[in-house]
Scaffold this active site. Structure first.
Site, PDB file in Angstrom:
ATOM      1  N   ASP A  32       0.862  -1.233  -0.203  1.00 50.41           N
ATOM      2  CA  ASP A  32       0.070   0.081   0.031  1.00 50.41           C
ATOM      3  C   ASP A  32       0.899   1.302   0.001  1.00 50.41           C
ATOM      4  OD1 ASP A  32      -3.258   0.185   0.785  1.00 50.41           O
ATOM      5  OD2 ASP A  32      -1.961   2.122   1.201  1.00 50.41           O
ATOM      6  N   TYR A 155     -11.933   6.006 -15.510  1.00 51.05           N
ATOM      7  CA  TYR A 155     -12.050   4.899 -14.715  1.00 51.05           C
ATOM      8  C   TYR A 155     -12.561   3.691 -15.117  1.00 51.05           C
ATOM      9  CZ  TYR A 155     -13.509   2.064 -10.405  1.00 51.05           C
ATOM     10  OH  TYR A 155     -13.587   0.817  -9.616  1.00 51.05           O
ATOM     11  N   LYS A 159     -10.746  -0.217 -15.905  1.00 51.36           N
ATOM     12  CA  LYS A 159     -10.971  -1.276 -15.472  1.00 51.36           C
ATOM     13  C   LYS A 159     -11.319  -2.720 -16.401  1.00 51.36           C
ATOM     14  CE  LYS A 159     -10.627  -0.761 -10.925  1.00 51.36           C
ATOM     15  NZ  LYS A 159      -9.821  -1.649 -10.190  1.00 51.36           N
TER      16      LYS A 159
END
Length: 198
Positions: A32, A155, A159
């Site tokens: 992360d 976005y 995806k």
């Protein structure tokens, strides 16, 4: 028990995945930007390479790619670089580690890809010119990042391209004992979705 790596494991779907895997007794490596076992920025080439260099040389039983930003993040290039290039680069870079243990890989896509809002020209660029991140970042940087509908369309394109990339590579990966799949969750109440849900 197995060894699993999760990108975006400090928030949202990734954090819940880390929690569930640990509860089952697995060793989990949280990748992360903040508070990770491996702290790295997957938007950058250096961050992606850091992840690949620091993961278990003995191999991985599983890799879950959930790090992402929404269309409301304000940076179209960040959406492309994290949601598509970051995921694909980590998959490619950890292939040998997954192959060692006949591991599995899950890329988190989105059900938004079925809603017809994706910029298919951008999705096609990602899948067909996917080695030229700089070129594709230049194309999307010319678009209006202040328009949320543009952000959402980029976005969805990222995806969509990710799910398509997984589909195109799943057979060759499986031939070498590595299962790879994409999942497309619906709306999940996470911090990333807060702006849209509100």
């Amino acid at each position: 028990m197995g060894v699993y790596a999760v990108t975006g494991g400090s928030h949202g779907i990734g954090a819940k995945t880390v929690e569930l895997l640990k509860k089952e007794g697995h060793e989990v490596i949280n990748i992360d930007l903040l508070k990770g076992d491996i702290t790295a920025d997957l938007v950058t080439l250096e961050g992606r390479q850091k992840v690949i260099d620091e993961l278990h040389p003995e191999g991985l039983d599983g890799l879950i790619l959930s790090a992402a930003v929404s269309g409301a993040c304000g940076s179209l290039t960040k959406i492309i670089s994290l949601n598509y290039f970051g995921a694909v680069s980590v998959i490619k870079g950890t292939y040998d580690l997954l192959e060692k243990k006949h591991g599995s890989c899950v890329a988190v896509s989105s059900n938004v890809i079925s809603q017809g809002i994706a910029r298919m020209d951008i999705a096609d660029l990602l899948n067909n010119c996917g080695d030229d991140e700089h070129k594709i970042r230049n194309v999307v940087s010319s678009l209006d990042a202040s328009d949320l509908s543009v952000g959402n369309s980029i976005y969805a394109a990222a995806k969509y391209a990710l799910a398509r990339w997984v589909r195109r590579h799943s057979a060759s990966y499986a031939a070498n004992g590595v299962r790879i799949n994409a999942i497309s969750p619906g709306w999940v109440k996470t911090n990333m979705m807060a702006t849209i849900l509100d």
